[in-house]
Structure formats: C-alpha cells, structure tokens
Design an enzyme around this catalytic site. Structure first.
Site, PDB file in Angstrom:
ATOM      1  N   LYS A 180     -28.667  16.310  -6.154  1.00 20.03           N
ATOM      2  CA  LYS A 180     -27.708  15.759  -7.113  1.00 20.03           C
ATOM      3  C   LYS A 180     -28.420  15.294  -8.401  1.00 20.03           C
ATOM      4  CE  LYS A 180     -24.133  16.245  -4.315  1.00 20.03           C
ATOM      5  NZ  LYS A 180     -24.631  16.474  -2.976  1.00 20.03           N
TER       6      LYS A 180
HETATM    7  C1  PLP Z   1     -18.599  17.160  -2.379  1.00 17.03           C
HETATM    8  C2  PLP Z   1     -19.488  16.325  -1.516  1.00 17.03           C
HETATM    9  N1  PLP Z   1     -18.960  15.269  -0.883  1.00 17.03           N
HETATM   10  C3  PLP Z   1     -19.709  14.480  -0.095  1.00 17.03           C
HETATM   11  C4  PLP Z   1     -21.053  14.729   0.108  1.00 17.03           C
HETATM   12  C5  PLP Z   1     -21.835  13.856   1.021  1.00 17.03           C
HETATM   13  O1  PLP Z   1     -22.857  13.198   0.365  1.00 17.03           O
HETATM   14  P1  PLP Z   1     -24.201  12.779   1.147  1.00 17.03           P
HETATM   15  O2  PLP Z   1     -24.987  14.003   1.428  1.00 17.03           O
HETATM   16  O3  PLP Z   1     -24.888  11.847   0.193  1.00 17.03           O
HETATM   17  O4  PLP Z   1     -23.765  12.072   2.396  1.00 17.03           O
HETATM   18  C6  PLP Z   1     -21.634  15.834  -0.511  1.00 17.03           C
HETATM   19  C7  PLP Z   1     -23.022  16.218  -0.302  1.00 17.03           C
HETATM   20  O5  PLP Z   1     -23.980  15.752  -0.636  1.00 17.03           O
HETATM   21  C8  PLP Z   1     -20.837  16.646  -1.354  1.00 17.03           C
HETATM   22  O6  PLP Z   1     -21.379  17.699  -1.993  1.00 17.03           O
END
Ligand code: PLP
Length: 405
Positions: A180
């Site tokens: 990210k």
């Molecule tokens: C659209 C979306 N929602 C939620 C998440 C979940 O985030 P995390 O990996 O920080 O738990 C992600 C992935 O990173 C994502 O791309």
C-alpha cells in the site's frame, strides 16, 4: 521478476523505528496518537483510530456500525475477501451488489436494488485506488438509515469531487500492508468525523476497555472497566513510527504512481486487445493498482495465457480479484454458483494487475510497457492468422501464485 507492488523503505524510516526501539514504549505509546493525528489531518477527517491491520480496522468499523446477526451489509464482489468477511465476523450477512462496468466500483443503481429492511451498512470499495461513487451511495444511505463504511485500503491520498477519501464516508478504512501507499508491515486505520464512533473504535481495539494504559498512567489510577466485548487489535509504536515516517513521503509516492499510470495509459490506450483502467472526471485516483483488461476475442486467447506470457517476460503480474462470492467458502455457505454478478465476473476473467509502486524506475516502467506490447501484439497477430478463440477460461491455481492482497 518485477513484482506488482512493494514497499519503499529508506534510511529515515529505519532511523524512526530505531528511535522507538530505544524508547520506553513498544506498544501503545506516543507514536500511535501522532500517527493517528497525522493521518486524520492528511485525509481531512476529525478522528483516526489505528488498528493492527486493515482487516481488524474493517472489523472495528463493522462492530461500531452495530452490525449483528439478522442484519445485512452490502458490498462489491470485486474486492479482497476481508471487506465481506468483516460482516461475517459480526454474525451479519454480506450481500453483494454488482459493480459499474467502467470503474469496477459498487454501482449505486445495483446497490439500490439490494437494499432491504435488514440492510444496516454499505461497504463501497475504492477499487485500485479509484474512489467509489460516494455521493449517490451516501444519499441512499441517508434515505435508508445506513452506515457507509468505505473500504479505502487502496485509496490513501485519492480525491473524490475535490475531497479526500477518508473524510467523506461515515467511516473509511485504510491498510498499511507493504504494497500500500504507506507501509507499517501490518497495520490499518479507521477515519471518521463522528466522536462517538471514534470512541467506540478505540474501546473495541483494546479489549473493550474504557481507558488506555497511557491515560491510566497519567491519572495514576489502576482502575479500568471492560464495557464491551473487544479484541486486542492495537497497532504498536514501532509500526506507527514507521507509518509516520512513510506518511511524510505520501505526496511523492502518489505523484510517482500518477506518473507511472499516465505513462502506461499513453502506451496502452491504442494497443489492440488491451483496455486501460477508466478514470471518471470527478476523481483523482491513488493508483494502488494498475489493472488492465485483456480482450479474449481480439487477442484470441484468455487472460491466463496472457498472464503466463507476461510472467515469462519477468513481469510479476497479479490478478485482483477473484470475486468474493466465487470463493469456496462463500459458495458453500451461501450457495453461489457463479453468474450472479455478471459485470464483476466478466471483468475478473480479463483483469491483470501490472507492476505499480513508488520505487519503480523509469527502466522498470519501460520494461513493463515493452513486455505488454510484445505479448499483446503476438497474440493479436496470431489471432489474425488463426481467426478463432482457442483459450481456456478457467484459471488454475498455479497461474495465480502470489498472495492476492
Ligand atoms: C480492498 C482491501 N480491503 C481490505 C484489505 C485488508 O487489509 P490488511 O491486509 O491490512 O488486513 C485489503 C488488503 O490489504 C484490501 O486490498
């Protein structure tokens, strides 16, 4: 292999982490509040509450939206599973509404059709960093008394009608996964303008305890109360120091991603069989991903063959996303058979995410452009001579080997 995404860590990031390691606080210390304040200011929200991941942040948002068994929450099928899973964590039911053909974001018209008396929340996703169409979604939510939780995990720094994502929906959720815009390893944040939601989010991430350790230490009191069933979803000071340092470079990161996207779009907009991502006139995307769509008829092959050909050129392409309802867990639990969300499913068959990250050199970008041009042209020429579609349409697991986050 050039990956589709990766973090950029510089010496000042490392120094920021070292400073915390030499300080008194490893978990919830001053860096958490500093990171929260800096992120809230950047996105134009009054409050920000840090979580141990974007997924935990989504869970927190689903909790404070009041989702419970018997409720429904509507989201887009073309997203990472966490967007829908957080609804299930609360015992509520995720309902999908199809996406718009251009942006692949939740289509407000399809959303309107899916609202019932059980609907309590909507989770639009800013797919690839292109903000969801929040105004009509918020208008529908207002009319039906729903909470809008924007999954902005792809969209830190994006703008919608001149406003920044993170300050528009009732709550917006960000992720600091290494691919990210801001990386903390694991990490997430919920932003909101509502003090009551921020307060509940803080409790939920800390076992449901009404005060945090810093407040207790400052007041000299030992007493605390568990006022709701929470979790340990805290993000620690080490991660927040890294996040703060990374946040200082967000503008440069966004500028570079926008430059790369412009270069790709210029190179591919007239390439036969390749469709570039659309950008609506009222947004400025954050370009977490650059997903092209490959046309199986014009290329006389399917996405899997193009995907493999690009990997053979050392371009670490990926696919975002297998629509959530097509995963075995969702098929088994809810009886999805495929065909329910035709726009998302058709897009999925054609999507390929090209490398897109801040640290890409100009030479990397040109390598991708060269490889995509070479592969698309080769398939298109073969198609001219063969004249019929010969591909298979079902991708096998070995074609999608990387983590799909
Ligand atoms: C659209 C979306 N929602 C939620 C998440 C979940 O985030 P995390 O990996 O920080 O738990 C992600 C992935 O990173 C994502 O791309």
């Amino acid at each position: 292999m050039l990956p589709y995404g990766r973090q950029s860590i510089s010496e000042d990031d490392i120094q920021a982490v070292l400073d915390v390691l030499r300080s008194d606080w490893l978990t919830t210390g001053p860096k958490v509040a500093e990171f929260e304040e800096a992120l809230a200011a950047r996105v134009g929200a009054k409050y920000a509450v840090a979580f141990s991941s974007g997924t935990a942040a989504l869970h927190g948002a689903a909790f404070v939206a009041g989702l419970k068994p018997g409720d429904e929450a509507i989201t887009a099928p073309l997203t990472f599973a966490a967007t829908a899973n957080c609804v299930l964590y609360q015992g509520a039911c995720p309902v999908f509404a199809d996406v718009s053909p251009d942006t692949l974001n939740l289509d407000p018209n399809r959303l309107a059709e899916r609202i019932t008396t059980k609907t309590r929340a909507v989770l639009p996703v800013d797919y690839a960093g292109h903000p969801a169409d929040l105004d009509p979604i918020l208008a529908l939510a207002e009319h039906h008394g729903l909470t809008v939780i924007e999954d902005a995990c792809h969209a830190l720094g994006a703008e919608y009608t001149g406003r920044r994502t993170g300050g528009i929906a009732h709550m917006s959720v960000f992720s600091f996964h290494p691919v990210k815009h801001v990386a903390t390893g694991e990490g997430g944040m919920v932003t909101t303008n509502r003090p009551d939601l921020a307060e509940s989010l803080r409790r939920f991430r800390n076992h449901g305890i009404s005060t945090d350790a810093g407040q207790r230490q400052a007041s000299g009191r030992w007493h605390y109360e568990v006022v709701l069933l929470g979790f340990n979803y805290r993000l620690n000071d080490v991660a927040c120091a890294l996040g703060l340092s990374q946040l200082k470079k967000l503008e440069a990161n966004l500028a570079r991603r926008r430059q790369i996207a412009a270069r790709y779009t210029a190179a591919f907009c007239n390439l036969r069989g390749v469709v570039v991502p659309s950008v609506r006139s009222n947004v400025n995307p954050a370009w977490h991903l650059y997903p092209i769509r490959v046309n199986p008829v014009l290329l006389n092959t399917d996405r899997a063959h193009v995907f493999r050909a690009l990997r053979a050129e050392n371009i670490g392409v990926n696919v975002h996303y297998i629509p959530v309802h097509m995963h075995p867990y969702y098929r088994d639990r809810f009886g999805y058979k495929g065909g329910e969300y035709p726009v998302a499913e058709a897009a999925y068959e054609q999507l390929i995410s090209l490398p897109m990250f801040h640290g890409m050199t100009d030479a990397d970008v040109e390598d991708v452009i060269h490889a995509v041009g070479k592969v698309a042209t080769a398939f298109a020429e073969q198609s001219n001579s063969v004249g019929q579609f010969v591909g298979t349409t079902v991708p096998t697991p070995e074609m999608i080997t990387e983590d799909l986050v």
